[in-house]
Write a protein that holds these residues in place. Structure first.
Motif, mmCIF file in Angstrom:
data_model
loop_
_atom_site.group_PDB
_atom_site.id
_atom_site.type_symbol
_atom_site.label_atom_id
_atom_site.label_comp_id
_atom_site.label_asym_id
_atom_site.label_seq_id
_atom_site.Cartn_x
_atom_site.Cartn_y
_atom_site.Cartn_z
ATOM 1 N N VAL A 6 0.837 -1.203 0.000
ATOM 2 C CA VAL A 6 0.000 0.000 0.000
ATOM 3 C C VAL A 6 0.871 1.251 0.000
ATOM 4 N N TRP A 7 1.847 1.311 0.912
ATOM 5 C CA TRP A 7 2.655 2.525 1.032
ATOM 6 C C TRP A 7 3.476 2.774 -0.228
ATOM 7 N N GLU A 8 3.877 1.705 -0.896
ATOM 8 C CA GLU A 8 4.673 1.864 -2.109
ATOM 9 C C GLU A 8 3.854 2.399 -3.280
ATOM 10 N N ASN A 9 2.544 2.104 -3.284
ATOM 11 C CA ASN A 9 1.728 2.426 -4.456
ATOM 12 C C ASN A 9 0.584 3.391 -4.158
ATOM 13 N N ILE A 10 0.561 3.957 -2.954
ATOM 14 C CA ILE A 10 -0.546 4.830 -2.575
ATOM 15 C C ILE A 10 -0.448 6.203 -3.228
ATOM 16 N N GLY A 11 0.726 6.537 -3.745
ATOM 17 C CA GLY A 11 0.944 7.869 -4.289
ATOM 18 C C GLY A 11 0.085 8.204 -5.485
ATOM 19 N N HIS A 12 -0.456 7.174 -6.159
ATOM 20 C CA HIS A 12 -1.263 7.454 -7.350
ATOM 21 C C HIS A 12 -2.659 7.947 -6.993
ATOM 22 N N LEU A 13 -3.052 7.846 -5.726
ATOM 23 C CA LEU A 13 -4.370 8.313 -5.290
ATOM 24 C C LEU A 13 -4.266 9.750 -4.791
ATOM 25 N N SER A 14 -5.103 10.621 -5.332
ATOM 26 C CA SER A 14 -5.094 12.027 -4.919
ATOM 27 C C SER A 14 -6.071 12.243 -3.775
ATOM 28 N N PRO A 15 -5.894 13.312 -2.999
ATOM 29 C CA PRO A 15 -6.865 13.629 -1.943
ATOM 30 C C PRO A 15 -8.286 13.804 -2.482
ATOM 31 N N VAL A 16 -8.400 14.306 -3.709
ATOM 32 C CA VAL A 16 -9.732 14.474 -4.311
ATOM 33 C C VAL A 16 -10.382 13.119 -4.530
ATOM 34 N N GLN A 17 -9.623 12.140 -5.038
ATOM 35 C CA GLN A 17 -10.167 10.796 -5.228
ATOM 36 C C GLN A 17 -10.630 10.194 -3.902
#
Length: 317
Positions: A44-55
């Motif tokens: 999760v921590w490695e790939n969470i960056g693709h999610l924006s706060p808006v999403q």
């Protein structure tokens, strides 16, 4: 001796239901804790960056809408039974039940126990509680059979080879037509069977067509908004109607199929359809975020609300 015995019975009677709900909460917390330990948090921590706060905000909004629909299952049950209870109490009981019981296991049994504990506190009779339990479970299946039947008939969705559905391994359209036939029979019962069906000391009255349509509508909003919450977390070119079909298939497969290995059935189906759109690691990380947002966060809120409820009941007694 008799006086002390009566006092003991009164004490047990006052606190038994509270103890029951606390036990269910404890079991649910243990089950959730075990699930959290099994999750791949590093992924999760490695790939969470693709999610924006808006999403995340949009997914959270759709999650609230889904739980708003869930609160209406019990409200519709009381309307069907023509019984009166304050709406906020009915909605509270429904939300607590649907949020906590799936994490306990044996959801029907644990959900029934939670409803019994809450509604007895508000002087609802045991017979009415049993009818509410039966109606709410019926509503879930009426909605699932109708919506699932439509989805599987209209959309030509393939089934992952690792998953087998009994009797309908070759064609989901066959399953869809079967479900629509069941839904049609239920609709005929609404129209033609006005008198209660009796068996021994039990009776069942078919809901009116209006109530049945509301059952389907509530289910559609419940699962529809849940699918929207997940859809908003993915950046895929698939249209929402098709994605909703995938979501329904994943949920149904999880209910009636088993798969060996590490991944759950729901995750396997979603991964099967989206694997060409995003890296596998990103899809799995997104599914974990969705599970936390849609299941674990509401669960934590529900447990806190139930514990506060029990604390207030203890103070009153």
């Amino acid at each position: 001796m008799g006086k002390h015995s009566n006092q003991l019975k009164q004490f047990v009677g006052r606190h038994f239901l509270s103890a029951l709900s606390l036990i269910l909460c404890s079991i649910a917390i243990v089950m959730v804790w075990q699930e959290l330990r099994r999750m791949s948090w590093g992924l999760v921590w490695e790939n969470i960056g693709h999610l924006s706060p808006v999403q995340l905000a949009i997914a959270g909004l759709f999650t609230l809408c889904s739980y708003g629909a869930i609160a209406n299952y019990d409200l519709l049950a009381f309307r069907y039974l023509k019984k009166q209870l304050q709406h906020h109490k009915v909605a509270f009981a429904g939300l607590i039940t649907y949020t906590i019981s799936p994490n306990v296991g044996f959801a029907f049994l644990s959900g029934s126990m939670l409803r019994y504990r809450l509604y007895r506190q508000w002087q609802v009779s045991q017979l009415d509680i049993a009818q509410v339990i039966a109606f709410t479970n019926l509503s879930l299946w009426v909605g699932l059979v109708t919506v699932g039947g439509f989805i599987f008939t209209v959309f030509n969705l393939p089934l992952p080879t690792a998953i087998e559905l009994p009797l309908f391994a070759q064609s989901l359209r066959g399953l869809g037509l079967f479900c629509l036939a069941l839904s049609g029979l239920y609709g005929l019962g609404n129209l033609l069977l006005q008198k209660p069906l009796r068996w021994r000391n039990h009776q069942f009255t078919f809901p009116s067509l209006q109530i049945s349509l509301q059952q389907i509508l509530i289910f559609s909003l419940d699962w529809g908004f849940a699918a929207l919450a997940l859809y908003s977390l993915f950046d895929v070119s698939i249209s929402y109607p098709v994605f909703f079909g995938i979501y329904v298939l994943a949920m149904v497969a999880g209910l009636i199929s088993t798969i060996p290995g590490g991944l759950g059935v729901f995750e396997t189906v979603i991964l099967f359809f989206l694997q060409t759109t995003q890296p596998e690691e990103v899809i799995l990380a997104t599914l974990i975020v969705f599970r936390g947002l849609y299941y674990l966060l509401p669960f934590a809120i529900a447990v806190a609300a139930l514990l506060l409820f029990e604390y207030r009941q203890t103070k009153k007694s």
